[in-house]
Design an enzyme around this catalytic site. Structure first.
Site, short mmCIF file in Angstrom:
data_model
loop_
_atom_site.label_atom_id
_atom_site.label_comp_id
_atom_site.label_asym_id
_atom_site.label_seq_id
_atom_site.Cartn_x
_atom_site.Cartn_y
_atom_site.Cartn_z
N ASP A 241 0.90 -1.23 0.03
CA ASP A 241 0.01 -0.08 0.04
C ASP A 241 1.13 1.37 0.06
O ASP A 241 1.77 1.58 1.02
CB ASP A 241 -0.90 -0.10 1.15
CG ASP A 241 -2.16 0.93 1.22
OD1 ASP A 241 -1.81 2.04 0.22
OD2 ASP A 241 -3.17 0.74 1.54
N ARG A 243 -0.33 4.41 -0.11
CA ARG A 243 -1.20 5.53 0.32
C ARG A 243 -0.28 6.16 1.65
O ARG A 243 0.06 5.60 2.49
CB ARG A 243 -2.28 5.26 0.53
CG ARG A 243 -3.34 4.78 -0.76
CD ARG A 243 -4.63 4.78 -0.40
NE ARG A 243 -4.74 3.26 0.19
CZ ARG A 243 -5.85 2.52 0.79
NH1 ARG A 243 -6.86 3.12 0.42
NH2 ARG A 243 -5.61 1.37 1.31
#
Length: 309
Positions: A241, A243
């Protein structure tokens, strides 16, 4: 140069470094370079290597990591040919069209994009079931990625407002893709916020868990070959991930919301916002039934990324 994640997939030692420089052997062809960088060509070029990591000094390693970050900012696969240029960078830029940027500026890019976020547009946006809604656009003052806040009703910042952080998903939100649950989460969040009497949905420019739309489509191609959503990201050379939640926290603070009820099943969103000074008064469950196309995807989120599903 490739990323640590891509190196691990190819069984190349990386000593834990984020960016892994490889010696370029004479036999390496352009087609093999492409397959080294892009795993969607793995079947066309299954034999790779052996490759040797270049054990550079700390200063050179910093340059490689800056280059890796620059590739991700540009939404490109994290792999590149790197070679030195002789001469003054500004002279090369002026006379040969070479673009250059200092590594220090690259390292600060994410922080600057967050610190410089400003409201650049604010308009009424009547939507189905919530005609008194507004859309508020955020963008760094120097330009860059745009994020949006959809404000339903007139929630008071002094109260525990219901908030959804939603990463944009063109295939799910706009096309109704059945490979993920993003479209259901987006529409379901609007319904939940309306039912709560108002609240906020942040629509964040973080397609594909932060890798961008084109890379996400490449990840879909890898999923068609049997890899799950996490393994596909790693094979592409990205983290599970990519983000960050600092922009979301900055948007909430700009709108006056620092104590919220968060509509999510992702524990990383809870901890990510709390790390940025947002108080999560309650995590509100947000899940939807699986279908024949996304059941494995949802199971992977539960088993590999700790989602409450």
């Amino acid at each position: 140069m490739i990323s640590r994640e891509r190196a691990a997939v190819l069984k190349i030692r990386h000593k834990g470094r984020a960016a892994v420089p490889l010696a370029c052997p004479d036999w390496l062809s352009p087609a093999q370079m492409r397959a080294l960088a892009d795993p969607t060509f793995d079947l066309a070029a299954p034999l790779k290597g052996p490759f040797q990591m270049i054990d550079d000094d700390l200063a050179t390693t910093d340059l490689h990591e800056a280059a890796l970050r620059l590739l991700k900012i540009a939404r490109l696969l994290p792999a590149a040919l790197i070679f030195p240029l002789d001469g003054d960078p500004q002279s090369l830029a002026d006379h040969h069209g070479v673009l250059w940027v200092e590594k220090e500026k690259i390292a600060l890019a994410d922080d600057r994009q967050t610190a410089d976020l400003r409201i650049v547009a604010d308009a009424r946006l009547p939507i189905e079931g919530a005609v008194d809604s507004r859309i508020i656009a955020f963008r760094p003052i120097s330009g860059g990625i745009e994020h949006f806040a959809i404000l339903l009703g007139d929630p008071a910042p002094s109260k525990p407002v219901l908030v959804r952080l939603h990463s944009e998903c063109f295939t799910g939100d706009a096309l109704g893709s059945l490979k993920c649950d993003c479209g259901s989460q987006f529409r379901g969040a609007l319904e939940s916020i309306r039912a709560a009497g108002g609240g906020l949905l942040l629509y964040l420019a973080q397609e594909g868990r932060g890798i961008g739309l084109i890379a996400k489509l490449k990840a879909y191609a890898l999923q068609d070959l049997g890899h799950d959503t996490v393994d596909a990201n790693l094979r592409l050379g990205f983290a599970t991930d990519e983000r960050v939640f600092a922009p979301a926290a900055a948007m909430l603070k700009a709108l006056g919301f620092t104590k919220i009820r968060l509509l999510t099943n992702n524990p990383a969103k809870v901890s990510g916002l709390e790390d940025e000074g947002i108080t999560i008064l309650e995590r509100v469950e947000h899940s939807f039934p699986a279908n024949d196309h996304n059941a494995h995807y949802l199971a992977t989120k539960r088993d590999k990324t700790g989602h409450f599903l």
